[in-house]
Design an enzyme around this catalytic site. Structure first.
Site, PDB file in Angstrom:
ATOM      1  N   SER A 149      31.057  36.958  43.801  1.00 52.66           N
ATOM      2  CA  SER A 149      31.432  37.954  45.100  1.00 52.66           C
ATOM      3  C   SER A 149      32.397  36.939  45.942  1.00 52.66           C
ATOM      4  CB  SER A 149      29.922  36.958  45.540  1.00 52.66           C
ATOM      5  OG  SER A 149      29.763  37.959  46.842  1.00 52.66           O
ATOM      6  N   ASP A 198      26.899  48.314  46.958  1.00 51.53           N
ATOM      7  CA  ASP A 198      27.541  47.161  47.815  1.00 51.53           C
ATOM      8  C   ASP A 198      28.736  47.454  48.573  1.00 51.53           C
ATOM      9  OD1 ASP A 198      28.753  44.020  47.815  1.00 51.53           O
ATOM     10  OD2 ASP A 198      28.955  44.189  45.326  1.00 51.53           O
ATOM     11  N   HIS A 247      24.240  44.274  44.827  1.00 52.46           N
ATOM     12  CA  HIS A 247      25.336  42.846  45.145  1.00 52.46           C
ATOM     13  C   HIS A 247      24.315  41.462  44.622  1.00 52.46           C
ATOM     14  CE1 HIS A 247      28.843  40.581  46.608  1.00 52.46           C
ATOM     15  NE2 HIS A 247      27.805  39.719  46.080  1.00 52.46           N
TER      16      HIS A 247
END
Length: 383
Positions: free
Chosen positions: A230, A324, A354
């Site tokens: 991320s 996501d 995610h």
């Protein structure tokens, strides 16, 4: 497939920067309750147009729902652990919230499957050099391995605002196991206490420190890699660029797991997943609101990776989740790397959200993703 022309992406990026400017200006009202006027503004700083489907909270506008075990984590977070929307909280309270890792542990307990203790990887606390002093880090090593081993510098997620190496330990542990490498997970400085680019400065400094001290850790300084998840996936790519520019030892490989690769919040995946869990548009706006010192920083190439000079980077692996907001960004980054002849492989895992990567053994796709990504690192780091 979420593909957009680069001129369209740039227009969206500029629109997002303008919206961020509005939300940052609105945020200076002096309220000091837990929610705060600045975070209320940030949450509303990126409104969906009336013509754009928003879907239901926690459900993608496309109607795509997570696979059952991924949904079990979200249910555990909301029902059992009472997760509140991060974007309604000040950072100091948001950091006290249950993490996706907490949700995995609760979901496994609900299924009568307690999390097995990690016996195949050892770990210990260390410190590494940062841009403004020493940083806490955790070092993971395959149990029984003899060195010198390759070394992976790993950066955790959390939008540069929340989380730490403990939250993302399952991912780092898996990479140590699958890549048969030392993994150094760095606890870089967080916003808003330290605004951008403090996180990127720390990431480069930590990579420089590990390269210089790999042998003392039991590692091989000639076999280095970068990895992250991320926000950390962004740091991994940005650090590879910075290392190239600084003339440091080049990493042999970069693993970027559902990276933040831009600041355009109008992409197709942002529209489809505006209300997804655990990451959604409001939370990403909140992250940017607290990370950036000014709206102009939204244009910085360290944040907008597909606008940066990516030439000459080592091979890159990108892991993507179908549900996501960041899926489109990863696709754009893959396209740009291929245009510049940087070897890149991207794999999108269906039906997962995610944060899924560290959720093995609960979510089968996480186990598959870990083996795939770890195997690519292992091959790249072979003697």
């Amino acid at each position: 497939m979420h593909r957009r022309a680069f001129n369209s992406a740039t227009l969206g990026l500029l629109a997002s920067a303008a919206l961020l400017a509005g939300c940052m200006t609105m945020g200076r009202s002096g309220h000091d309750d837990h929610m705060g006027a600045d975070t209320r503004a940030a949450a509303g700083g990126y409104p969906l147009a009336a013509s754009e489907p928003a879907g239901q909270p926690g459900i993608a506008a496309s109607g795509m729902r997570p696979v059952a075990r991924n949904q079990a984590v979200i249910d555990a977070l909301l029902r059992d652990l009472k997760l509140r929307p991060y974007h309604t909280l000040e950072p100091k309270y948001a950091r006290q919230q249950p993490s996706f890792t907490d949700g995995v542990m609760r979901a496994m307990a609900n299924l009568g499957q307690p999390m097995p203790p990690p016996t195949d990887v050892t770990e210990r606390a260390i410190q590494v050099g940062g841009a403004a002093g020493m940083l806490n880090a955790r070092m993971f090593m395959p149990a029984g391995a003899s060195g010198p081993l390759p070394v992976i510098v790993y950066f955790h997620g959390g939008g540069w605002v929340i989380a730490n190496p403990d939250v993302y330990a399952p991912s780092a542990r898996a990479l140590a196991r699958e890549a048969r490498a030392i993994v150094v997970s760095v606890d870089y400085r967080k916003a808003p206490e330290y605004k951008f680019p403090a996180q990127h400065d720390d990431a480069l400094a930590a990579y420089r420190w590990v390269a210089a001290n790999a042998a003392s850790l039991g590692g091989d300084p000639a076999r280095l890699a970068l990895a992250g998840e991320s926000a950390g996936g962004n740091l991994a790519v940005a650090t590879a660029m910075a290392a190239r520019t600084a003339g440091l030892t080049q990493p042999r490989h970069v693993l970027s797991i559902y990276p933040i690769a831009g600041t355009d919040m109008t992409t197709e995946s942002y529209r489809e997943n505006a209300n997804a869990m655990p990451l959604n548009r409001a939370l990403m706006a909140w992250f940017m609101h607290h990370t950036l010192a000014s709206p102009a920083q939204a244009l910085d190439p360290r944040l907008n990776l597909f606008q940066a000079d990516l030439s000459g980077l080592p091979p890159v692996t990108i892991v993507a989740a179908q549900i996501d907001p960041l899926t489109s960004e990863g696709e754009l980054l893959t396209t740009r790397l291929r245009q510049l002849r940087v070897p890149v492989e991207r794999r999108e895992f269906p039906g997962v959200t995610h944060e899924f990567f560290g959720a093995a053994p609960l979510i089968p796709a996480a186990t598959e993703a870990q083996k795939w990504a770890g195997g690519r690192l292992r091959t790249a780091l072979a003697r």
